[in-house]
Scaffold this motif. Structure first.
Motif, mmCIF file in Angstrom:
data_model
loop_
_atom_site.group_PDB
_atom_site.id
_atom_site.type_symbol
_atom_site.label_atom_id
_atom_site.label_comp_id
_atom_site.label_asym_id
_atom_site.label_seq_id
_atom_site.Cartn_x
_atom_site.Cartn_y
_atom_site.Cartn_z
ATOM 1 N N LEU A 125 0.765 -1.437 -0.048
ATOM 2 C CA LEU A 125 0.030 -0.165 0.129
ATOM 3 C C LEU A 125 1.018 1.118 -0.158
ATOM 4 O O LEU A 125 -0.205 2.534 -0.141
ATOM 5 N N GLY A 126 2.161 1.016 0.640
ATOM 6 C CA GLY A 126 2.685 2.265 0.547
ATOM 7 C C GLY A 126 2.979 3.148 -0.443
ATOM 8 O O GLY A 126 2.673 4.527 -0.113
ATOM 9 N N ASP A 127 2.924 3.241 -1.567
ATOM 10 C CA ASP A 127 3.358 3.538 -2.175
ATOM 11 C C ASP A 127 2.447 3.609 -3.488
ATOM 12 O O ASP A 127 1.967 4.742 -4.965
ATOM 13 N N LEU A 128 1.155 3.014 -3.420
ATOM 14 C CA LEU A 128 -0.368 3.299 -4.160
ATOM 15 C C LEU A 128 -1.144 5.273 -4.185
ATOM 16 O O LEU A 128 -0.778 5.566 -3.035
ATOM 17 N N PRO A 129 -1.016 5.687 -4.806
ATOM 18 C CA PRO A 129 -1.898 6.848 -5.719
ATOM 19 C C PRO A 129 -3.230 7.456 -5.522
ATOM 20 O O PRO A 129 -3.976 7.745 -4.827
ATOM 21 N N HIS A 130 -3.778 5.914 -4.301
ATOM 22 C CA HIS A 130 -5.457 5.875 -4.666
ATOM 23 C C HIS A 130 -5.561 4.926 -3.048
ATOM 24 O O HIS A 130 -4.066 4.989 -2.416
ATOM 25 N N GLU A 131 -6.412 5.119 -1.999
ATOM 26 C CA GLU A 131 -6.757 4.563 -1.032
ATOM 27 C C GLU A 131 -7.427 3.060 -1.432
ATOM 28 O O GLU A 131 -8.268 2.707 -2.268
ATOM 29 N N GLU A 132 -6.731 2.313 -1.231
ATOM 30 C CA GLU A 132 -7.295 0.900 -0.412
ATOM 31 C C GLU A 132 -7.003 0.115 0.912
ATOM 32 O O GLU A 132 -6.784 0.596 1.414
ATOM 33 N N PHE A 133 -8.670 -0.729 1.357
ATOM 34 C CA PHE A 133 -9.104 -1.115 2.615
ATOM 35 C C PHE A 133 -8.406 -2.493 2.384
ATOM 36 O O PHE A 133 -9.535 -3.227 0.919
ATOM 37 N N TRP A 134 -7.731 -3.071 3.272
ATOM 38 C CA TRP A 134 -7.886 -4.316 3.148
ATOM 39 C C TRP A 134 -7.917 -5.388 4.825
ATOM 40 O O TRP A 134 -7.627 -4.546 6.187
ATOM 41 N N VAL A 135 -7.670 -6.109 5.336
ATOM 42 C CA VAL A 135 -8.183 -7.096 5.852
ATOM 43 C C VAL A 135 -7.409 -7.988 6.516
ATOM 44 O O VAL A 135 -7.474 -9.192 4.812
ATOM 45 N N LEU A 136 -6.507 -7.990 7.457
ATOM 46 C CA LEU A 136 -5.637 -9.764 7.850
ATOM 47 C C LEU A 136 -7.076 -10.394 8.788
ATOM 48 O O LEU A 136 -7.210 -9.807 9.307
ATOM 49 N N MET A 137 -6.324 -11.893 8.112
ATOM 50 C CA MET A 137 -7.570 -12.539 9.332
ATOM 51 C C MET A 137 -6.325 -13.439 9.743
ATOM 52 O O MET A 137 -5.623 -13.537 9.475
ATOM 53 N N LEU A 138 -6.859 -12.991 10.786
ATOM 54 C CA LEU A 138 -6.005 -14.682 12.135
ATOM 55 C C LEU A 138 -6.315 -15.373 12.084
ATOM 56 O O LEU A 138 -8.028 -15.769 12.672
#
Length: 232
Positions: A125-138
């Protein structure tokens, strides 16, 4: 190096040519500009590959993360002597670096801190010019089961569906989840909307017995953790 300012690389002393320097002195002896010069191979009639590389890096504040955000067209349109082949070489090499970092973090699958979550998502995500939403599942041992992109938005926001996130967590038999999204602006501080969705997801997760352990906001060089700040 200034002695050779107006000479082509082939006219430099053998030990100062980037490729030869790498062979005889090792990778650590090369500057970022010299490594970049090896990638692009040649400069133009007016400047050497190293001089061109210095110019590119100077325009990026000598920050490789900033250079990593450049597209092929950005490089082609901004620099005389940079065509498709050179621009593609630069973009591809930086992408390989991102993937290497991502692979290294994925091998460490048990999550024990917000930094470890950031290590997983910053290469994505660090270099993206737009927002993204992610979910980490544990799972119950806090080992990563899966990571899913929930949504993609514009420069200043993205929309998520709480029901779809919880459905995905149930489908993966997750015991807990961590939310993560990026701020392309570089400002790691949460917005009011970020805090509202964190609260909404936390309440829904509590009802479904799938607790939200944290919400991480990633920028290109830092992150914010709701858990670390006692806000979740």
């Amino acid at each position: 190096m200034e002695t050779y300012q107006h000479l082509s690389i082939k006219e430099w002393a053998l030990e100062d040519r980037p490729r030869e320097k790498l062979l005889y002195k090792g990778l650590a002896s090369l500057s970022d500009a010299e490594l970049l010069a090896i990638l692009i191979g040649s400069g133009s009639a007016k400047e050497s590959a190293v001089e061109l590389s210095k110019k590119i890096l100077r325009d990026c504040q000598n920050n490789l993360n900033t250079l990593g955000k450049k597209t092929v067209n950005d490089l082609k349109l901004s620099y005389h002597g940079v065509g498709d082949a050179k621009a593609i070489s630069i973009v591809a090499s930086l992408e390989l670096g991102r993937r290497r970092k991502l692979q290294e973090t994925e091998e460490r699958s048990k999550i024990a801190s917000s930094q470890e979550v950031c290590d997983i998502f910053q290469p994505i995500l660090g270099d993206l010019p737009h927002e993204e939403f992610w979910v980490l599942m544990l799972n119950r041992s806090n080992k990563v089961i899966a990571k899913n992109k929930v949504s993609q938005g514009g420069i200043s926001g993205t929309v998520i569906d709480v029901r779809l996130i919880l459905k995905s967590a149930i489908d993966h038999l997750a015991s807990s989840i961590v939310l993560c999204h990026n701020h392309p602006s570089g400002n790691r501080q949460p917005s009011e909307a970020d805090t509202k969705i964190t609260k909404k997801m936390s309440e829904a997760g509590r009802i479904m017995d799938i607790p939200v352990l944290d919400h991480i906001i990633v920028t290109d060089d830092s992150y914010f953790s709701y858990a670390d700040e006692g806000m979740i």
